[in-house]
Design a protein around this motif. Structure first.
Motif, PDB file in Angstrom:
ATOM      1  N   LEU A   1      48.681  72.407  84.076  1.00  0.00           N
ATOM      2  CA  LEU A   1      48.510  71.129  83.384  1.00  0.00           C
ATOM      3  C   LEU A   1      48.115  71.348  81.925  1.00  0.00           C
ATOM      4  O   LEU A   1      48.587  70.629  81.035  1.00  0.00           O
ATOM      5  CB  LEU A   1      47.447  70.292  84.101  1.00  0.00           C
ATOM      6  N   GLY A   2      47.245  72.339  81.673  1.00  0.00           N
ATOM      7  CA  GLY A   2      46.853  72.628  80.296  1.00  0.00           C
ATOM      8  C   GLY A   2      48.021  73.105  79.455  1.00  0.00           C
ATOM      9  O   GLY A   2      48.166  72.712  78.286  1.00  0.00           O
TER      10      GLY A   2
ATOM     11  N   ALA B   1      50.191  70.145  78.682  1.00  0.00           N
ATOM     12  CA  ALA B   1      49.574  69.328  77.621  1.00  0.00           C
ATOM     13  C   ALA B   1      49.753  69.982  76.258  1.00  0.00           C
ATOM     14  O   ALA B   1      50.000  69.296  75.257  1.00  0.00           O
ATOM     15  CB  ALA B   1      48.089  69.128  77.925  1.00  0.00           C
TER      16      ALA B   1
ATOM     17  N   PHE C   1      51.717  68.102  73.307  1.00  0.00           N
ATOM     18  CA  PHE C   1      50.989  67.831  72.070  1.00  0.00           C
ATOM     19  C   PHE C   1      51.673  68.487  70.877  1.00  0.00           C
ATOM     20  O   PHE C   1      51.783  67.892  69.803  1.00  0.00           O
ATOM     21  CB  PHE C   1      49.553  68.344  72.202  1.00  0.00           C
TER      22      PHE C   1
END
Length: 515
Positions: free
Chosen positions: A313-314, A317, A321
């Protein structure tokens, strides 16, 4: 020297933009880690903070151009009309601005400090490894056997060496390749075989997680961004969470936790009071925190997502981003004029030898009057900046090289020091001695269409010219066109010529037929 100053000045805007977006991302990550501290394992918290640090070496500018190409390829049909370029009613300014000095000074200071920190890091790591290996003694047989059991327990497939040394005060893993576990001389003699195995499981977990490699990467990023306090705070968090993550690997069942806690307590109490100078009592506080974390780990593990899921998930992201922060730097049609913009900006560039001349004209969209004009001359391959008068609409040009031939021209309209309009265009300067072709005087348009109806497109040109168009019945088909800042009469002539058509005018009516 002038070229270096120009390079430094050109690097400031993209570097500042990258620092801002990276700082925002890391700040969001740290706030998330703090707010979800009781919902994430140490392995998950470590992964998130590490991803936040890595963002500093992944600038969004790397994806700006591919993203722009993707958006342009999938953008809806758009038509943008711009005002014609007419001779200015006042003298044109000639501006040649030398690069500023302070960006070059800042770049030199940054590079010098970064190189010094990197050199210090490399020397320190080399000295620690060299001294530890030089003073190493063969490990005892029970330590070798305990390491073998620990390797199987954590599922490590890498060969790990083990030795004793008087240098470290605690067990440590040295080297990224051919890892070596160094035990303090005599520091593990009071541990049982099970307790020794649990400590070695902790060190083997460092190897399985590639912590030494990650620590090197973190240190290099901190050296490159030595001026950024948030980076150092993040690295301090990763140091703490890295140890706790390895504690979590060892603390599986209740029996394993009790054995590991007993070993940790025995060893750390012995390590806190050795007859060595400079021993800090901070070890006691860290020991208490680690013991509390290990004891509470079963409840945390039941509620928290796995570290692998958090990493996934990181990373997602980070990708979203980075791409999202690159979108503002893209344009769906270069040079296209927004309908709500108060001004129309026309840019042209020519090249004569090593000199490049960029001409800019600004017109008021409401009155269609030319209100400002400027000419900027500079050497090819170097950035340049220039300003042109008219306080009510001051024109600022920033030019940056893009490859060997093209330049990116950023034009800003400022009023009382505030930017009221900005546009960016990529231009390939036309050689000054290039042969002159047919002169077109129509309004420049930007048009990007894919598989458009030919008859409908011809009708569009009729709307632009204000004339009625009549197309023969036998003319049909689909066309794909892309014009950026092209006079409409030139685009119309090109369209007809490429499709084997011709036209004639009669009393403001354009008749289009086949040749």
């Amino acid at each position: 020297m002038n070229a270096f100053r120009a390079f430094a000045q050109a690097s400031i805007p993209p570097a500042a933009s990258h620092l801002w977006t990276s700082t925002l991302f890391l700040l969001l990550v740290l706030l998330l880690v703090v707010s979800l501290r009781r919902r994430l394992t140490a392995g998950g918290r470590f992964a998130l903070v590490l991803i936040g640090i890595v963002k500093f070496v992944i600038p969004a500018a790397l994806f700006a151009r591919p993203l722009r190409a993707l958006l342009e390829g999938t953008s809806p049909d758009t038509l943008s009309i711009r005002l014609p370029l007419v001779p200015p009613p006042f003298p044109v300014q000639m501006v040649v601005v030398a690069p500023r000095l302070w960006p070059a000074v800042a770049l030199v200071i940054w590079g010098a400090v970064a190189l010094a920190l990197v050199f210090r890091l490399l020397v320190a790591n080399h000295r620690v490894v060299a001294l530890s290996v030089r003073t190493a003694l063969p490990a005892q047989q029970r330590e070798v056997n305990a390491l073998s059991r620990a390797l199987g327990r954590v599922g490590a497939r890498t060969t790990i060496d083990i030795a004793r040394s008087s240098l470290p005060e605690a067990p440590a893993v040295l080297r990224v390749f051919r890892p070596l576990i160094v035990l303090p001389a005599g520091g593990c003699d009071d541990l049982s075989d099970e307790e020794l195995e649990s400590l070695l499981c902790h060190e083997c977990a460092h190897v399985v997680r590639h912590d030494n490699l990650m620590a090197r990467i973190e240190s290099l990023i901190c050296a490159l961004f030595w001026f950024h306090p948030l980076i150092w705070i993040a690295q301090r968090i990763t140091v703490i969470e890295r140890e706790r993550a390895c504690d979590e690997v060892v603390a599986g069942s209740a029996d394993e936790r009790e054995t590991y806690l007993a070993a940790l307590t025995k060893f750390c109490h012995a390590a806190i009071v050795p007859r060595l100078p400079g021993v800090s009592c901070m070890a006691t506080a860290k020991l208490n925190e680690r013991i509390d974390h290990v004891m509470n780990f079963p409840n945390l593990k039941a509620l928290a997502p796995s570290p692998g899921r958090v990493r996934l998930l990181g990373t997602a992201a980070l990708a979203v981003f980075t791409l999202a922060s690159g979108i503002p730097g893209t344009t769906l049609a270069e040079g296209a004029m927004k309908k709500h913009d108060p001004y129309a900006i026309r840019l042209d560039a020519t090249r004569s030898g090593e000199l490049v001349i960029v001409e800019a004209n600004v017109s008021d969209n409401a009155t269609q009057q030319l209100i400002n004009s400027s000419r900027l001359m500079f050497h090819r391959g170097e950035p340049a900046t220039g300003r042109s008068g008219n306080p009510s609409a001051e024109l600022v040009l920033d030019v940056h090289p893009d490859g060997d031939e093209a330049v990116i021209v950023e034009a800003r309209i400022e009023h009382d020091g505030q930017t009221v309009q900005k546009s960016s265009v990529r231009i390939v300067p036309t050689p000054a001695d290039a042969p002159r072709k047919t002169k077109y005087t129509g309004q420049p348009i930007s048009l990007d269409l894919k598989d458009a109806d030919l008859r409908h497109l011809i009708a569009k040109f009729g709307e632009i010219s204000g004339m009625e168009t009549r197309v023969d019945d036998g003319i049909e088909g689909k066309v794909t066109v892309r014009w950026i800042n092209v006079p409409w009469d030139q685009a119309f002539a090109t369209l007809l010529d490429e499709n084997g058509l011709t036209y004639r005018t009669d009393n403001k009516i354009v008749y289009v037929s086949k040749k």
